[in-house]
Design an enzyme around this catalytic site. Structure first.
Site, PDB file in Angstrom:
ATOM      1  N   CYS A   4      -1.401   3.022  12.533  1.00 48.41           N
ATOM      2  CA  CYS A   4      -1.609   4.467  12.687  1.00 48.41           C
ATOM      3  C   CYS A   4      -2.029   4.786  14.125  1.00 48.41           C
ATOM      4  CB  CYS A   4      -2.688   4.914  11.710  1.00 48.41           C
ATOM      5  SG  CYS A   4      -4.213   4.022  11.950  1.00 48.41           S
ATOM      6  N   THR A  51       8.987  -0.324  -1.942  1.00 53.06           N
ATOM      7  CA  THR A  51      10.042   0.596  -2.369  1.00 53.06           C
ATOM      8  C   THR A  51      10.683   0.171  -3.694  1.00 53.06           C
ATOM      9  OG1 THR A  51      10.409   1.121  -0.049  1.00 53.06           O
ATOM     10  CG2 THR A  51      12.190   1.694  -1.569  1.00 53.06           C
ATOM     11  N   SER A  92       0.824  -1.211   0.000  1.00 55.55           N
ATOM     12  CA  SER A  92       0.000   0.000   0.000  1.00 55.55           C
ATOM     13  C   SER A  92       0.864   1.269   0.000  1.00 55.55           C
ATOM     14  CB  SER A  92      -0.896  -0.002   1.238  1.00 55.55           C
ATOM     15  OG  SER A  92      -1.618   1.198   1.305  1.00 55.55           O
TER      16      SER A  92
HETATM   17  C1  LIG Z   1       6.310   6.303   0.069  1.00 56.46           C
HETATM   18  C2  LIG Z   1       5.629   5.242   0.885  1.00 56.46           C
HETATM   19  C3  LIG Z   1       4.276   5.350   1.190  1.00 56.46           C
HETATM   20  C4  LIG Z   1       3.627   4.378   1.947  1.00 56.46           C
HETATM   21  N1  LIG Z   1       2.287   4.498   2.202  1.00 56.46           N
HETATM   22  C5  LIG Z   1       1.652   3.517   2.890  1.00 56.46           C
HETATM   23  C6  LIG Z   1       0.245   3.563   3.082  1.00 56.46           C
HETATM   24  O1  LIG Z   1      -0.460   4.463   2.625  1.00 56.46           O
HETATM   25  N2  LIG Z   1      -0.328   2.550   3.785  1.00 56.46           N
HETATM   26  C7  LIG Z   1       0.387   1.498   4.288  1.00 56.46           C
HETATM   27  O2  LIG Z   1      -0.198   0.593   4.897  1.00 56.46           O
HETATM   28  N3  LIG Z   1       1.729   1.421   4.095  1.00 56.46           N
HETATM   29  C8  LIG Z   1       2.367   2.394   3.415  1.00 56.46           C
HETATM   30  N4  LIG Z   1       3.704   2.299   3.184  1.00 56.46           N
HETATM   31  C9  LIG Z   1       4.448   1.125   3.695  1.00 56.46           C
HETATM   32  C10 LIG Z   1       4.557   0.047   2.628  1.00 56.46           C
HETATM   33  O3  LIG Z   1       3.283  -0.413   2.234  1.00 56.46           O
HETATM   34  C11 LIG Z   1       5.406  -1.130   3.128  1.00 56.46           C
HETATM   35  O4  LIG Z   1       4.761  -1.687   4.268  1.00 56.46           O
HETATM   36  C12 LIG Z   1       6.815  -0.740   3.515  1.00 56.46           C
HETATM   37  O5  LIG Z   1       7.325   0.248   2.644  1.00 56.46           O
HETATM   38  C13 LIG Z   1       7.773  -1.929   3.524  1.00 56.46           C
HETATM   39  O6  LIG Z   1       7.868  -2.515   2.254  1.00 56.46           O
HETATM   40  P1  LIG Z   1       9.052  -2.174   1.209  1.00 56.46           P
HETATM   41  O7  LIG Z   1      10.364  -2.280   1.962  1.00 56.46           O
HETATM   42  O8  LIG Z   1       8.895  -3.180   0.109  1.00 56.46           O
HETATM   43  O9  LIG Z   1       8.807  -0.776   0.743  1.00 56.46           O
HETATM   44  C14 LIG Z   1       4.373   3.269   2.423  1.00 56.46           C
HETATM   45  C15 LIG Z   1       5.731   3.152   2.115  1.00 56.46           C
HETATM   46  C16 LIG Z   1       6.367   4.108   1.353  1.00 56.46           C
HETATM   47  C17 LIG Z   1       7.830   3.942   1.038  1.00 56.46           C
END
Ligand SMILES: Cc1cc2nc3c(=O)[nH]c(=O)nc-3n(C[C@H](O)[C@H](O)[C@H](O)COP(=O)(O)O)c2cc1C
Length: 320
Positions: free
Chosen positions: A132, A268, A26
């Site tokens: 949150c 990411t 997300s």
């Molecule tokens: C720019 C950005 C925005 C994010 N927005 C949300 C969000 O709206 N809701 C949510 O549950 N997680 C959000 N996340 C967290 C990601 O969904 C994920 O849990 C986290 O980045 C770890 O995964 P990754 O290392 O593959 O990015 C966000 C992450 C990033 C980097």
């Protein structure tokens, strides 16, 4: 490379049958990505977290890079639930891929109301982002404690018949306990996990790099930590675990599945390589082909652990 057809990539996750185990995390996926990939190839689509009201998000700057990682404090800007129902839902309707809607609210009642309102045709599952702040308690995230996780999950469960996925935070002392609380309250799956609370300081100004001072760490640097959380949570509960943290390659996805994940979310990595998810799907199929694994689901929980005298203690307190 095209996807080999001999491998069955389908998985069943928290009440949903998916064509493959790969979906976006997300907040890192949006409509415009249709220019680089066919959304019908994804296991599922997960929307950016939406809130009931319009929200502007946190002060700038909202993102800073660190080695192998990103720190973000976006603050969930949201166009609100009405915009989602009028614009976003119809946009995804033509796709033949389950749409998972991520929601957030400051109270348990708020979560339940939003889940009820969004239990609409075209929505395949609700993902509750309970990382949150809970304004009814002390502002700590719901998922930081088992009790608040159980309370909000129970209200969500009563509010919707859709599959309910609960997204946990690693910013807590005991993730397996929180995962057990989500399971006891009726969640169909848990997502492990959201970002790790972190900080960066600008050495020119001595000020924090982010307008919000602190933010969430994501990307390859967090993979070993979240992999460990997935391993522990998968052993603590019977409902599926969806792994999320630093997945950038199909090998990362395989590792997560071996640790106990039934599916994975990619965040990411999509910023670095917009088509990362389709490359990971192809790589998963190729990995299974090479290892003579007929069904990708067979990987889940396949990590080989030598027998330990006290396995529970050994997992929690590994020798240093
Ligand atoms: C720019 C950005 C925005 C994010 N927005 C949300 C969000 O709206 N809701 C949510 O549950 N997680 C959000 N996340 C967290 C990601 O969904 C994920 O849990 C986290 O980045 C770890 O995964 P990754 O290392 O593959 O990015 C966000 C992450 C990033 C980097």
């Amino acid at each position: 490379m095209s996807t080999p057809t001999a491998v069955d990539l389908s998985v069943t996750v928290g009440g949903l049958r998916l064509r493959n185990p790969v979906m976006p995390a997300s907040g890192t996926f949006a409509e415009g990505l249709d220019r680089v990939m066919d959304f019908n190839r994804l296991g599922a689509i997960v929307t950016k977290t939406i809130t009931r009201e319009l929200r502007t998000g946190n002060p700038l700057p909202r993102v800073v890079e660190r080695p192998g990682s990103l720190i973000n404090a976006i603050g969930i800007p949201s166009k609100g639930v009405a915009h989602f129902i009028e614009e976003t839902l119809p946009y995804y309707a033509p796709y033949n891929t389950p749409l998972v809607v991520s929601i957030s609210a400051p109270t348990a009642e708020g979560f339940a109301g939003l889940a009820a309102e969004l239990s609409l045709p075209g929505v395949a599952a609700i993902e509750a982002n309970i990382s949150c702040p809970n304004i009814e308690e002390d502002g700590k995230a719901f998922a930081m404690r088992a009790e608040t996780t159980e309370k909000v999950t129970r209200q969500l469960r009563d509010a919707t018949k859709l599959p309910l996925w609960v997204k946990l935070t690693p910013n807590t002392g005991d993730m397996p306990e929180v995962a057990r609380a989500a399971e006891a309250a009726g969640a169909d799956a848990v997502v492990v996990a959201n970002t790790i609370l972190s900080m960066a300081i600008d050495l020119k100004t001595f000020k924090p790099c982010l307008g919000n001072i602190m933010g969430g760490l994501s990307g390859p640097a967090i993979k070993p930590i979240i992999l460990r959380h997935v391993f522990q949570c998968a052993r603590a509960i019977r409902i599926p675990v969806i792994g999320c943290g630093g997945i950038a390659t199909s090998d990362d996805a395989v590792e997560y599945m071996l640790a106990g994940a039934s599916a994975v979310q990619v965040g990411t990595a999509t910023f670095v390589q917009p088509a990362a998810m389709t490359t990971i799907i192809e790589g998963l199929a190729a990995f299974c082909m090479h290892r003579d694994i007929a069904r990708v689901a067979e990987l889940s929980g396949g990590v080989v652990i030598e027998e330990a005298d006290e396995p529970d203690l050994a997992w929690l307190n590994p020798p240093t």
